[in-house]
Write an enzyme that holds these catalytic residues in place. Structure first.
Site, short mmCIF file in Angstrom:
data_model
loop_
_atom_site.label_atom_id
_atom_site.label_comp_id
_atom_site.label_asym_id
_atom_site.label_seq_id
_atom_site.Cartn_x
_atom_site.Cartn_y
_atom_site.Cartn_z
N HIS A 77 49.08 28.04 68.69
CA HIS A 77 50.29 28.04 67.86
C HIS A 77 50.36 26.77 67.03
O HIS A 77 49.82 25.72 67.40
CB HIS A 77 51.55 28.24 68.70
CG HIS A 77 51.85 27.18 69.70
ND1 HIS A 77 52.50 26.01 69.39
CD2 HIS A 77 51.60 27.11 71.04
CE1 HIS A 77 52.65 25.27 70.48
NE2 HIS A 77 52.10 25.91 71.50
N ASP A 79 53.42 25.60 65.70
CA ASP A 79 54.75 24.99 65.70
C ASP A 79 54.89 24.00 66.85
O ASP A 79 54.07 23.97 67.77
CB ASP A 79 55.84 26.07 65.80
CG ASP A 79 55.77 26.87 67.10
OD1 ASP A 79 54.64 27.19 67.52
OD2 ASP A 79 56.82 27.17 67.69
N ASP A 107 50.72 19.53 72.66
CA ASP A 107 51.18 20.92 72.63
C ASP A 107 51.45 21.38 71.21
O ASP A 107 52.55 21.26 70.71
CB ASP A 107 52.44 21.03 73.48
CG ASP A 107 52.89 22.46 73.70
OD1 ASP A 107 52.10 23.39 73.43
OD2 ASP A 107 54.03 22.66 74.12
N GLU A 137 56.06 29.85 68.52
CA GLU A 137 55.75 30.00 69.94
C GLU A 137 56.77 29.29 70.82
O GLU A 137 57.02 29.72 71.95
CB GLU A 137 54.34 29.45 70.24
CG GLU A 137 53.82 29.76 71.63
CD GLU A 137 54.22 28.74 72.70
OE1 GLU A 137 54.06 29.03 73.89
OE2 GLU A 137 54.71 27.63 72.32
N GLU A 138 57.36 28.21 70.30
CA GLU A 138 58.23 27.37 71.11
C GLU A 138 59.66 27.89 71.22
O GLU A 138 60.53 27.22 71.79
CB GLU A 138 58.25 25.94 70.56
CG GLU A 138 56.90 25.23 70.58
CD GLU A 138 56.46 24.85 71.99
OE1 GLU A 138 57.15 25.23 72.95
OE2 GLU A 138 55.42 24.18 72.12
N GLU A 166 46.23 26.19 74.79
CA GLU A 166 47.33 25.41 75.36
C GLU A 166 46.78 24.21 76.15
O GLU A 166 45.66 24.25 76.67
CB GLU A 166 48.16 26.28 76.29
CG GLU A 166 48.97 27.36 75.60
CD GLU A 166 50.22 26.82 74.92
OE1 GLU A 166 50.50 25.60 75.07
OE2 GLU A 166 50.92 27.60 74.26
N HIS A 340 56.04 18.32 75.03
CA HIS A 340 57.47 18.19 74.73
C HIS A 340 58.03 16.80 75.06
O HIS A 340 59.21 16.56 74.81
CB HIS A 340 58.30 19.25 75.46
CG HIS A 340 57.90 20.67 75.18
ND1 HIS A 340 58.60 21.75 75.67
CD2 HIS A 340 56.88 21.18 74.47
CE1 HIS A 340 58.04 22.87 75.26
NE2 HIS A 340 56.97 22.55 74.54
#
Length: 381
Positions: A77, A79, A107, A137-138, A166, A340
Site C-alpha cells: 500500500h 498510504d 509501514d 489500506e490504513e 508489510e 505508526h
C-alpha cells in the site's frame, strides 16, 4: 540528478532501493491523499515495456505476461497514517545501526520501494508477476483500494501465491490474525445529579464491561505450526451528557484480534458470549488468514529468502488473498513495532536484504534485470 521535490515528485527507479524509499516517503500520502504518489508511480513505469499497466483510482497494477506456468501477486500500500512532525525523512544511526527515519518508512513504503525497483528491472522473472500498489489500506475495509479493485477487476487477483510487503523485519510472516471492532453499550435513565437516586447511571454499568476485558485471558493458538497471540481490549469509551446530569448511555469500543483458526462468525459469537445482556454492535470485521506456507511455490520462496516463518499478529491484506484461494505471506523491511510510531524508522540493511531475497527468488539464478549493474548500488544511499 537534481534535488528531489516532494511537491512535484519524479521517482528514480534506477536509484538504490534505499534512495527510492526516501523519495517515496517524502511524498506525503496520508490515506485519502495518495493521488500525487500514484501519479508519480505511473509516470516512473511509463517506459517499462515488459509491464501491462492498469489504474483504478489511486491503485496501480503492473503485470508481466510471459506465459510462465505460475503467477505471483506482490502487493504493497502507498498510504500512511497521519503525520506527527515526522517528515521529511532523515538518516540516523542508533547503536551502530543505520536507519531511515520518518512516516511511512516501516509501514510500508520501504517494501513498496523494493517492489517498484524490482518491477522495473526484472523483465524476465521465473514466474509471471502481478505487482499491486494500492490506496486506503490504513482506513476502513470499504475504502481499501484492493476492495475496489476486487469488485472492478477480480481477474487481476488470479495467482498461485501472494506476498504483501508489510513490515516483517525482512523475514517471512505467515497469515494474520483477524480483526473485529465492536461497540458495547449500556443504558440507564437521565436525572439531575442532585437527585441521582431517581435516575439510573449508565456509566456505572460500564464497570461490568471493563471487568470482563481486564480479566480476559487471551488465547495463544497454533495454526499450521505457527502460534498466534490473540488480544481483546477496550480502545475507547464515551458517555455523559453534562456535569449535572446522570447519563443514560455509555459505549465501550472494543477491539478483538482473533487467531486464524477462528472465523469471523465465530469471533462475533464469542463477543456476544462475553457481553451477553449488553447492546452489541459490530462496526468492523476482517477475517484472518492461515499461514499459506504449504504450497510448493511458498516453500521455494521460504527457502530462497532464508529463515523460519513466524506468525503475523496484526491484520494485513494477506487475508484478502487467502479468502480468494491464494496462499499469501507477509515479507517486507521494517519492524512492525515501529509502524505508526512517531519515531517510525526502517533499518537500511533490511531494505537491502528484502530486495536481495525477492530478487534471488524471482530470478532463480538467472540475470533477469534490465541492467545487472543496478544490483551493485543496492547497498548505497
Amino acid at each position: 540528478m537534481s534535488a528531489f521535490d516532494p511537491a512535484h515528485p519524479v521517482l528514480d527507479l534506477t536509484a538504490s532501493s534505499v534512495v527510492l524509499t526516501q523519495q517515496i516517503c517524502d511524498v506525503e500520502s496520508v490515506s485519502g491523499n495518495e493521488g500525487l504518489l500514484a501519479d508519480a508511480i505511473v509516470a516512473a513505469l511509463a517506459d517499462a515495456a515488459h509491464l501491462e499497466i492498469f489504474r483504478d483510482g489511486d491503485t496501480i497494477v503492473a503485470r508481466t505476461n510471459l506465459g510462465r506456468s505460475q503467477r505471483v501477486a506482490i502487493a504493497g500500500h502507498i498510504d500512511t497514517v497521519p503525520l506527527n512532525a515526522n517528515l521529511p525523512t532523515r538518516y540516523e544511526t542508533i547503536d551502530g545501526v543505520d536507519y531511515l527515519w520518518g512516516r511511512g518508512t516501516a509501514d510500508m513504503k520501504a517494501g513498496t520501494a523494493v517492489q517498484l525497483k524490482l518491477a522495473a528491472e526484472l523483465v524476465a522473472p521465473t514466474v509471471d508477476i502481478t505487482w499491486m500498489w494500492y490506496d486506503h489500506e490504513e482506513v476502513s475495509n470499504e475504502l481499501n483500494g484492493l476492495t475496489r479493485l476486487a469488485a472492478n477487476r477480480p481477474d487481476l487477483f488470479a495467482a498461485d501465491f501472494a506476498i504483501l510487503g508489510e513490515p516483517s523485519n525482512s523475514q517471512v510472516e505467515g497469515g494474520c490474525n483477524g480483526n473485529l471492532r465492536a461497540e458495547i453499550r449500556a443504558y440507564g435513565l437521565r436525572a439531575h445529579s442532585a437527585r441521582s437516586w431517581v435516575g439510573d447511571n449508565a456509566i456505572h454499568k460500564a464497570a461490568s464491561i471493563l471487568d470482563t476485558l481486564a480479566n480476559y485471558q487471551a488465547r495463544e493458538v497454533e495454526v499450521d505450526g505457527l502460534v498466534y497471540r490473540e488480544g481483546l481490549n477496550a480502545v475507547g469509551i464515551s458517555g455523559g451528557v453534562a456535569g449535572n446530569v446522570i447519563p443514560d448511555e455509555v459505549m465501550v469500543h472494543v477491539n478483538y484480534r482473533f487467531g486464524p483458526s477462528r472465523s469471523g462468525e465465530e469471533a462475533i459469537a464469542h463477543i456476544h458470549e462475553l457481553f451477553a445482556g449488553f447492546d452489541i454492535r459490530i462496526v468492523d470485521l476482517a477475517e484472518g488468514a492461515r499461514p499459506g506456507l504449504d504450497a510448493p511455490l511458498a516453500q521455494r520462496f521460504l527457502a530462497a529468502v532464508g529463515g523460519v516463518a513466524k506468525p503475523k499478529y496484526g491484520w494485513t491484506d494477506v487475508a484478502r488473498f487467502s479468502a480468494m484461494g491464494v496462499p499469501a505471506v507477509n515479507y517486507g523491511p521494517g519492524d512492525p513495532l515501529k509502524a505508526h510510531a512517531d519515531d517510525e524508522r526502517v533499518s537500511i540493511q533490511q531494505i537491502i536484504d528484502c530486495e536481495a531475497g525477492l530478487r534471488a527468488w524471482l530470478s532463480d539464478g538467472v540475470d533477469s534485470s534490465v541492467d545487472a549493474d543496478h544490483r551493485t548500488d543496492a547497498d548505497t544511499h
